[in-house]
Design a protein around this motif. Structure first.
Motif, PDB file in Angstrom:
ATOM      1  N   CYS A 148       0.866  -1.189   0.000  1.00  9.67           N
ATOM      2  CA  CYS A 148       0.000   0.000   0.000  1.00  9.67           C
ATOM      3  C   CYS A 148       0.898   1.234   0.000  1.00  9.67           C
ATOM      4  O   CYS A 148       1.035   1.929   1.024  1.00  9.67           O
ATOM      5  N   PRO A 149       1.540   1.516  -1.112  1.00  8.06           N
ATOM      6  CA  PRO A 149       2.528   2.596  -1.147  1.00  8.06           C
ATOM      7  C   PRO A 149       1.909   3.982  -0.980  1.00  8.06           C
ATOM      8  O   PRO A 149       0.777   4.226  -1.374  1.00  8.06           O
ATOM      9  N   GLY A 150       2.694   4.867  -0.372  1.00  5.87           N
ATOM     10  CA  GLY A 150       2.313   6.284  -0.311  1.00  5.87           C
ATOM     11  C   GLY A 150       1.404   6.681   0.828  1.00  5.87           C
ATOM     12  O   GLY A 150       1.314   7.856   1.180  1.00  5.87           O
ATOM     13  N   LEU A 151       0.716   5.724   1.436  1.00  8.32           N
ATOM     14  CA  LEU A 151      -0.235   6.064   2.488  1.00  8.32           C
ATOM     15  C   LEU A 151       0.475   6.284   3.817  1.00  8.32           C
ATOM     16  O   LEU A 151       1.481   5.631   4.111  1.00  8.32           O
ATOM     17  N   PRO A 152      -0.037   7.197   4.642  1.00 14.31           N
ATOM     18  CA  PRO A 152       0.513   7.336   5.996  1.00 14.31           C
ATOM     19  C   PRO A 152       0.270   6.071   6.806  1.00 14.31           C
ATOM     20  O   PRO A 152      -0.560   5.231   6.436  1.00 14.31           O
ATOM     21  N   VAL A 153       0.974   5.958   7.932  1.00 11.14           N
ATOM     22  CA  VAL A 153       0.958   4.715   8.715  1.00 11.14           C
ATOM     23  C   VAL A 153       0.654   5.032  10.173  1.00 11.14           C
ATOM     24  O   VAL A 153       1.189   5.987  10.744  1.00 11.14           O
ATOM     25  N   LEU A 154      -0.202   4.192  10.768  1.00 10.91           N
ATOM     26  CA  LEU A 154      -0.442   4.226  12.207  1.00 10.91           C
ATOM     27  C   LEU A 154       0.041   2.907  12.789  1.00 10.91           C
ATOM     28  O   LEU A 154      -0.447   1.848  12.413  1.00 10.91           O
ATOM     29  N   GLU A 155       0.992   2.990  13.728  1.00 13.66           N
ATOM     30  CA  GLU A 155       1.466   1.795  14.417  1.00 13.66           C
ATOM     31  C   GLU A 155       0.822   1.710  15.796  1.00 13.66           C
ATOM     32  O   GLU A 155       0.859   2.675  16.570  1.00 13.66           O
ATOM     33  N   VAL A 156       0.249   0.554  16.103  1.00  9.23           N
ATOM     34  CA  VAL A 156      -0.390   0.327  17.399  1.00  9.23           C
ATOM     35  C   VAL A 156       0.559  -0.441  18.302  1.00  9.23           C
ATOM     36  O   VAL A 156       1.110  -1.475  17.906  1.00  9.23           O
ATOM     37  N   GLU A 184      -0.337   9.155  23.192  1.00  7.14           N
ATOM     38  CA  GLU A 184      -0.523   8.380  24.417  1.00  7.14           C
ATOM     39  C   GLU A 184      -2.018   8.195  24.630  1.00  7.14           C
ATOM     40  O   GLU A 184      -2.710   9.088  25.122  1.00  7.14           O
ATOM     41  N   ASP A 185      -2.529   7.044  24.213  1.00  2.00           N
ATOM     42  CA  ASP A 185      -3.972   6.823  24.246  1.00  2.00           C
ATOM     43  C   ASP A 185      -4.256   5.341  24.084  1.00  2.00           C
ATOM     44  O   ASP A 185      -3.380   4.543  23.735  1.00  2.00           O
ATOM     45  N   ASP A 186      -5.507   4.977  24.324  1.00  2.00           N
ATOM     46  CA  ASP A 186      -5.998   3.625  24.106  1.00  2.00           C
ATOM     47  C   ASP A 186      -6.559   3.567  22.685  1.00  2.00           C
ATOM     48  O   ASP A 186      -7.541   4.239  22.373  1.00  2.00           O
ATOM     49  N   PHE A 187      -5.945   2.771  21.834  1.00  4.02           N
ATOM     50  CA  PHE A 187      -6.374   2.692  20.440  1.00  4.02           C
ATOM     51  C   PHE A 187      -7.854   2.393  20.315  1.00  4.02           C
ATOM     52  O   PHE A 187      -8.546   2.936  19.444  1.00  4.02           O
ATOM     53  N   LEU A 188      -8.378   1.532  21.177  1.00  2.00           N
ATOM     54  CA  LEU A 188      -9.777   1.114  21.073  1.00  2.00           C
ATOM     55  C   LEU A 188     -10.746   2.259  21.352  1.00  2.00           C
ATOM     56  O   LEU A 188     -11.929   2.171  21.005  1.00  2.00           O
ATOM     57  N   LYS A 189     -10.268   3.328  21.968  1.00  2.37           N
ATOM     58  CA  LYS A 189     -11.135   4.461  22.294  1.00  2.37           C
ATOM     59  C   LYS A 189     -10.914   5.654  21.375  1.00  2.37           C
ATOM     60  O   LYS A 189     -11.573   6.689  21.527  1.00  2.37           O
ATOM     61  N   MET A 190     -10.026   5.524  20.425  1.00  2.00           N
ATOM     62  CA  MET A 190      -9.666   6.665  19.567  1.00  2.00           C
ATOM     63  C   MET A 190     -10.689   6.895  18.459  1.00  2.00           C
ATOM     64  O   MET A 190     -11.347   5.974  17.989  1.00  2.00           O
ATOM     65  N   HIS A 191     -10.787   8.152  18.029  1.00  2.00           N
ATOM     66  CA  HIS A 191     -11.581   8.539  16.864  1.00  2.00           C
ATOM     67  C   HIS A 191     -10.630   8.592  15.669  1.00  2.00           C
ATOM     68  O   HIS A 191      -9.936   9.593  15.460  1.00  2.00           O
ATOM     69  N   LEU A 192     -10.590   7.529  14.909  1.00  2.00           N
ATOM     70  CA  LEU A 192      -9.577   7.389  13.875  1.00  2.00           C
ATOM     71  C   LEU A 192      -9.765   8.360  12.714  1.00  2.00           C
ATOM     72  O   LEU A 192      -8.817   8.635  11.978  1.00  2.00           O
ATOM     73  N   GLU A 193     -10.976   8.882  12.565  1.00  2.00           N
ATOM     74  CA  GLU A 193     -11.201   9.834  11.471  1.00  2.00           C
ATOM     75  C   GLU A 193     -10.461  11.144  11.705  1.00  2.00           C
ATOM     76  O   GLU A 193     -10.316  11.960  10.782  1.00  2.00           O
ATOM     77  N   ARG A 194      -9.969  11.349  12.910  1.00  2.26           N
ATOM     78  CA  ARG A 194      -9.233  12.583  13.213  1.00  2.26           C
ATOM     79  C   ARG A 194      -7.753  12.486  12.876  1.00  2.26           C
ATOM     80  O   ARG A 194      -7.040  13.479  12.915  1.00  2.26           O
ATOM     81  N   LEU A 195      -7.287  11.293  12.561  1.00  5.80           N
ATOM     82  CA  LEU A 195      -5.882  11.104  12.214  1.00  5.80           C
ATOM     83  C   LEU A 195      -5.627  11.491  10.762  1.00  5.80           C
ATOM     84  O   LEU A 195      -6.489  11.330   9.898  1.00  5.80           O
ATOM     85  N   PHE A 196      -4.464  11.996  10.471  1.00  5.64           N
ATOM     86  CA  PHE A 196      -4.037  12.268   9.094  1.00  5.64           C
ATOM     87  C   PHE A 196      -5.069  13.094   8.323  1.00  5.64           C
ATOM     88  O   PHE A 196      -5.322  12.840   7.139  1.00  5.64           O
ATOM     89  N   ASP A 197      -5.725  14.020   9.019  1.00  4.99           N
ATOM     90  CA  ASP A 197      -6.728  14.911   8.395  1.00  4.99           C
ATOM     91  C   ASP A 197      -7.841  14.141   7.706  1.00  4.99           C
ATOM     92  O   ASP A 197      -8.369  14.573   6.675  1.00  4.99           O
TER      93      ASP A 197
END
Length: 271
Positions: free
Chosen positions: A31-39, A83-96
């Motif tokens: 999946c080239p070019g996309l930003p990455v989130l590491e958990v 610094e957060d719990d991934f399961l509680k995050m609002h992922l739509e707020r990441l990477f605009d």
């Protein structure tokens, strides 16, 4: 700063084999070019190789000791350590709000929950890779008819192509887990809509697999009722692990039609 001590209650097993970490990082290349989130980056053994991909990278870690270690040893991440719990995050707020790749050496005690959350954000996550328990990886990649085919298999394969990439042995971790691990990759398929009531689809999959030794005729009674004529169909002689994703979709549409007729009020008698 000294090393972080793994915490059992967080399901931490820190990877120490750099070759395995490099191989996991390379799984995102499809999946080239996309930003990455590491958990769950822990002490950054995988993070160091993800940084070399020269993509926008954020890491999310719930363990305060690991966060402190990352801030000291990976200053190039700057404000991208969450610094957060991934399961509680609002992922739509990441990477605009843009799509991203999800990866990590996932905490084993919540790996299934992580993938259920991925499904909630499937339109934002076209690719998910990483390391989990071998048993869970086998379930996710299993085909119909297999003993390991189950809830995770159906719900994930409805939206993603699942690849079991390679097995990882216990000795490459600190502390060594009691089970083998595996690296998987999931890539969004072409499906945009299942063509059925998706909430009912999930309910049927979970209800039938929770009684997987029973035929559908018996396991689906909590939804359809025991006197429903639909259960006379030969499909209901099968057990849930014998059904493909498409058959579960077809079954959902049949069940929904029956439920609609059960809800329709009868015409009142006019005197």
């Amino acid at each position: 700063m000294k090393s972080v001590k793994p915490k059992k209650f967080l399901g931490q097993h820190f990877l120490k084999d750099l070759k395995v970490a490099q191989d996991i990082a390379d799984t995102i290349d499809t999946c080239p070019g996309l930003p990455v989130l590491e958990v769950g980056p822990g002490m950054g053994v995988l993070t160091q190789f993800l940084l070399r991909k020269e993509r926008p990278l954020k890491v999310v870690e719930v363990d305060y000791e690991s966060v402190a270690y990352l801030r000291e040893n990976f200053p190039q991440l700057e404000d991208n350590i969450i610094e957060d719990d991934f399961l509680k995050m609002h992922l739509e707020r990441l990477f605009d709000g843009k799509p991203f790749v999800l990866t990590g050496n996932y905490p084993y005690n919540i790996s299934s929950q992580i993938f259920f959350k991925m499904l909630e954000y499937k339109d934002l996550i076209p690719c998910c890779t990483g390391m989990i328990q071998k048993e869970v990886a086998e379930r996710m990649a299993a085909a119909p008819g297999s003993k390991t085919y189950g809830i995770l298999s159906v719900l994930i394969q409805a939206w993603y192509r699942v690849e079991y990439l390679f097995t990882v042995h216990e000795h490459v971790f600190n502390p060594p887990p009691k089970v083998k691990s595996a690296v998987i990759r999931m890539t969004r398929n072409e499906t945009q809509s299942l063509g059925c009531n998706e909430k009912l689809f999930r309910q049927i999959v979970k209800t039938t697999f929770n009684q997987r030794r029973k035929t559908l005729r018996n396991s689906i009674k909590p939804i359809l009722g025991k006197d429903c004529p639909l259960v006379q169909d030969s499909l209901f002689d099968k057990r849930p692990e014998q059904l493909s994703v498409q058959q579960f979709i077809d079954l959902t549409n049949q069940v929904e039609e029956v439920l609609k007729t059960q809800e329709e009020p009868t015409n009142p008698t006019i005197y």
